[in-house]
Scaffold this motif. Structure first.
Motif, PDB file in Angstrom:
ATOM      1  N   VAL A  28       3.799  50.969  -1.704  1.00 27.57           N
ATOM      2  CA  VAL A  28       3.346  52.240  -2.265  1.00 27.57           C
ATOM      3  C   VAL A  28       4.380  52.723  -3.278  1.00 27.57           C
ATOM      4  CG1 VAL A  28       2.154  52.857  -0.120  1.00 27.57           C
ATOM      5  CG2 VAL A  28       4.477  53.703  -0.537  1.00 27.57           C
ATOM      6  N   ILE A  29       3.980  53.702  -4.080  1.00 27.49           N
ATOM      7  CA  ILE A  29       4.930  54.420  -4.928  1.00 27.49           C
ATOM      8  C   ILE A  29       4.758  55.912  -4.674  1.00 27.49           C
ATOM      9  CG2 ILE A  29       5.033  52.654  -6.734  1.00 27.49           C
ATOM     10  CD1 ILE A  29       3.089  54.383  -8.386  1.00 27.49           C
ATOM     11  N   ARG A  30       5.863  56.631  -4.793  1.00 30.36           N
ATOM     12  CA  ARG A  30       5.838  58.094  -4.644  1.00 30.36           C
ATOM     13  C   ARG A  30       6.319  58.773  -5.926  1.00 30.36           C
ATOM     14  NH1 ARG A  30       4.947  58.408   0.872  1.00 30.36           N
ATOM     15  NH2 ARG A  30       5.792  56.642   2.057  1.00 30.36           N
ATOM     16  N   ALA A  31       6.706  57.966  -6.895  1.00 29.01           N
ATOM     17  CA  ALA A  31       7.094  58.455  -8.219  1.00 29.01           C
ATOM     18  C   ALA A  31       6.898  57.302  -9.189  1.00 29.01           C
ATOM     19  CB  ALA A  31       8.547  58.926  -8.231  1.00 29.01           C
ATOM     20  N   PHE A  32       6.703  57.625 -10.461  1.00 33.83           N
ATOM     21  CA  PHE A  32       6.538  56.592 -11.476  1.00 33.83           C
ATOM     22  C   PHE A  32       7.901  56.145 -11.992  1.00 33.83           C
ATOM     23  CE2 PHE A  32       2.528  59.144 -12.150  1.00 33.83           C
ATOM     24  CZ  PHE A  32       1.724  58.239 -11.481  1.00 33.83           C
ATOM     25  N   GLY A  33       7.976  54.866 -12.384  1.00 35.09           N
ATOM     26  CA  GLY A  33       9.245  54.353 -12.903  1.00 35.09           C
ATOM     27  C   GLY A  33       9.266  52.843 -12.898  1.00 35.09           C
ATOM     28  N   GLY A  34      10.469  52.283 -12.826  1.00 37.60           N
ATOM     29  CA  GLY A  34      10.652  50.839 -12.827  1.00 37.60           C
ATOM     30  C   GLY A  34      10.363  50.235 -11.465  1.00 37.60           C
ATOM     31  N   PRO A  35      10.591  48.936 -11.317  1.00 37.24           N
ATOM     32  CA  PRO A  35      10.315  48.271 -10.044  1.00 37.24           C
ATOM     33  C   PRO A  35      11.040  48.888  -8.855  1.00 37.24           C
ATOM     34  CG  PRO A  35      10.659  46.648 -11.772  1.00 37.24           C
ATOM     35  CD  PRO A  35      11.007  47.974 -12.373  1.00 37.24           C
ATOM     36  N   GLU A  36      12.113  49.622  -9.132  1.00 36.38           N
ATOM     37  CA  GLU A  36      12.861  50.237  -8.031  1.00 36.38           C
ATOM     38  C   GLU A  36      12.076  51.305  -7.287  1.00 36.38           C
ATOM     39  OE1 GLU A  36      13.530  52.681 -11.671  1.00 36.38           O
ATOM     40  OE2 GLU A  36      13.632  50.529 -11.218  1.00 36.38           O
ATOM     41  N   VAL A  37      10.988  51.825  -7.871  1.00 37.95           N
ATOM     42  CA  VAL A  37      10.212  52.863  -7.179  1.00 37.95           C
ATOM     43  C   VAL A  37       9.231  52.257  -6.182  1.00 37.95           C
ATOM     44  CG1 VAL A  37      10.402  54.374  -9.190  1.00 37.95           C
ATOM     45  CG2 VAL A  37       8.319  53.013  -8.875  1.00 37.95           C
ATOM     46  N   LEU A  38       9.042  50.944  -6.195  1.00 33.53           N
ATOM     47  CA  LEU A  38       8.157  50.299  -5.227  1.00 33.53           C
ATOM     48  C   LEU A  38       8.770  50.387  -3.836  1.00 33.53           C
ATOM     49  CD1 LEU A  38       7.378  47.179  -7.405  1.00 33.53           C
ATOM     50  CD2 LEU A  38       5.691  48.908  -6.739  1.00 33.53           C
ATOM     51  N   GLU A  39       7.985  50.836  -2.899  1.00 31.25           N
ATOM     52  CA  GLU A  39       8.493  51.085  -1.546  1.00 31.25           C
ATOM     53  C   GLU A  39       7.678  50.292  -0.534  1.00 31.25           C
ATOM     54  OE1 GLU A  39       8.527  54.789   1.654  1.00 31.25           O
ATOM     55  OE2 GLU A  39       8.462  55.224  -0.490  1.00 31.25           O
ATOM     56  N   MET A  40       8.363  49.667   0.406  1.00 33.11           N
ATOM     57  CA  MET A  40       7.699  49.042   1.546  1.00 33.11           C
ATOM     58  C   MET A  40       7.601  50.089   2.637  1.00 33.11           C
ATOM     59  SD  MET A  40       6.732  45.912   1.054  1.00 33.11           S
ATOM     60  CE  MET A  40       6.501  45.499   2.765  1.00 33.11           C
ATOM     61  N   GLN A  97       9.188  41.194  -1.435  1.00 36.14           N
ATOM     62  CA  GLN A  97       9.814  40.901  -2.724  1.00 36.14           C
ATOM     63  C   GLN A  97       8.926  41.335  -3.890  1.00 36.14           C
ATOM     64  OE1 GLN A  97      11.656  37.048  -3.229  1.00 36.14           O
ATOM     65  NE2 GLN A  97      12.198  36.918  -1.058  1.00 36.14           N
ATOM     66  N   VAL A  98       8.138  42.375  -3.666  1.00 35.34           N
ATOM     67  CA  VAL A  98       7.206  42.847  -4.683  1.00 35.34           C
ATOM     68  C   VAL A  98       7.928  43.307  -5.944  1.00 35.34           C
ATOM     69  CG1 VAL A  98       7.130  45.157  -3.652  1.00 35.34           C
ATOM     70  CG2 VAL A  98       5.266  44.404  -5.140  1.00 35.34           C
ATOM     71  N   ALA A  99       9.112  43.903  -5.812  1.00 32.50           N
ATOM     72  CA  ALA A  99       9.845  44.345  -7.005  1.00 32.50           C
ATOM     73  C   ALA A  99      10.226  43.153  -7.875  1.00 32.50           C
ATOM     74  CB  ALA A  99      11.085  45.136  -6.597  1.00 32.50           C
TER      75      ALA A  99
END
Length: 311
Positions: free
Chosen positions: A5-17, A290-292
């Motif tokens: 999921v994401i809770r904010a827009f941005g780079g791959p670092e915003v992708l959360e497990m 490893q989605v990021a």
């Protein structure tokens, strides 16, 4: 269960497990245990905020990621027929504003968005079919080419473009493929009769091969006006990216095609894949967590096939 999921827009670092509850099944829905989920450019556009900036996605506290899925039905809701628990399926989540996507341990989809999985095909290969295959066939259907007509496909070596080449050739159309010079052998093997390197001036190069211009174009590479110049007056042009449609010059019917789930049409594609008429290409597989890394690799470009996440 786990979900990307994401809770904010941005780079791959915003992708959360995230650790989230197993989603409930409603009427005319199925819950699928995900075996494979493909990473597509739309996932990058969702995560970066590009779709929100285009007015296609409102900001939410949580947005799910992932469209394609191959997996096993765990549960069916009321009013579901023809699908049973334990059945292997492929499906498409075609909504942007959802708290959970297909990049998860489990996902709930409408029953009419899934089809049985192709027999004898691995889950990772099967997962590459729904989004890109449906995009190609739906755009091709809307073009309304004449029997034996000519079709220009830009980005012909890519996932959508490759399907478009194969589907059009199977219908008896003459395909002019546009790709990198190093991919000429690939796109010809997929069924392209004619080839133009992407560095060429498209209008001039295509018209030298097809006097007067092609009957239609699927612009998978978002070349816009350059590809439009290769289409004959009164032809048709399919843009596949929001904002990628050029002006409708010379009475050319220009439309933007946005993919939609269609289990019946997906079943047709499954049959073609089983018959060997569609090539399902996997560039790489990665674990779900490893989605990021998958987003970073896709952003670099140059893939011939899709990255697939394996929960």
């Amino acid at each position: 269960m786990r979900a990307v999921v994401i809770r904010a827009f941005g780079g791959p670092e915003v992708l959360e497990m995230a650790d989230v509850p197993v989603p409930a099944v409603g009427a005319r829905q199925v819950r699928i245990r995900v075996e494979a989920a493909t990473v597509n450019p739309v996932d990058l556009a969702t995560r970066s905020g590009a779709l929100a900036a285009a007015g296609m996605l409102p900001e939410r506290d949580q947005i799910g990621i992932g469209w394609d899925v191959a997996g096993v039905v765990e549960e069916t809701g009321p009013e579901v027929t023809g699908i049973v628990p334990g059945q292997r399926v492929v499906g498409l989540s075609d909504r942007l504003d959802v708290p959970l996507g297909t990049q998860a341990d489990q996902v709930v989809l409408d029953a009419d968005a899934v089809a049985r999985a192709p027999e004898g095909v691995s889950p990772e290969r099967a997962a590459t079919l729904p989004l890109n295959g449906l995009t190609a066939v739906q755009a091709l259907d809307r073009l309304g080419l004449p029997d034996g007509g000519t079709l220009l496909v830009t980005g012909a070596a890519g996932a959508v473009g490759g399907f478009a080449v194969q589907l059009a050739a199977a219908r008896g159309h003459r395909v002019v493929a546009v790709a990198g010079a190093e991919d000429e052998a690939l796109v010809r093997a997929l069924g392209a009769e004619l080839f133009v390197p992407r560095t060429a001036r498209l209008g001039e190069a295509v018209r030298a091969l097809v006097p007067g211009g092609v009957d239609g174009a699927i612009d998978a590479a978002v070349t816009g006006a350059a590809a439009l110049d290769a289409v004959r007056t009164g032809g048709s042009f399919a843009a596949l990216v929001a904002g990628g449609a050029p002006p409708a010059l010379r009475n050319i019917r220009v439309f933007s095609h946005w993919i939609y789930a269609d289990g019946a049409r997906l079943a047709d594609l499954v049959a073609l894949a089983e018959a060997g008429a569609l090539t399902l290409r996997v560039a790489e597989t990665l674990p779900l967590d490893q989605v990021a890394a998958a987003h970073r690799r896709l952003a670099k470009g140059g893939l011939r096939g899709r990255i697939v996440l394996l929960p």
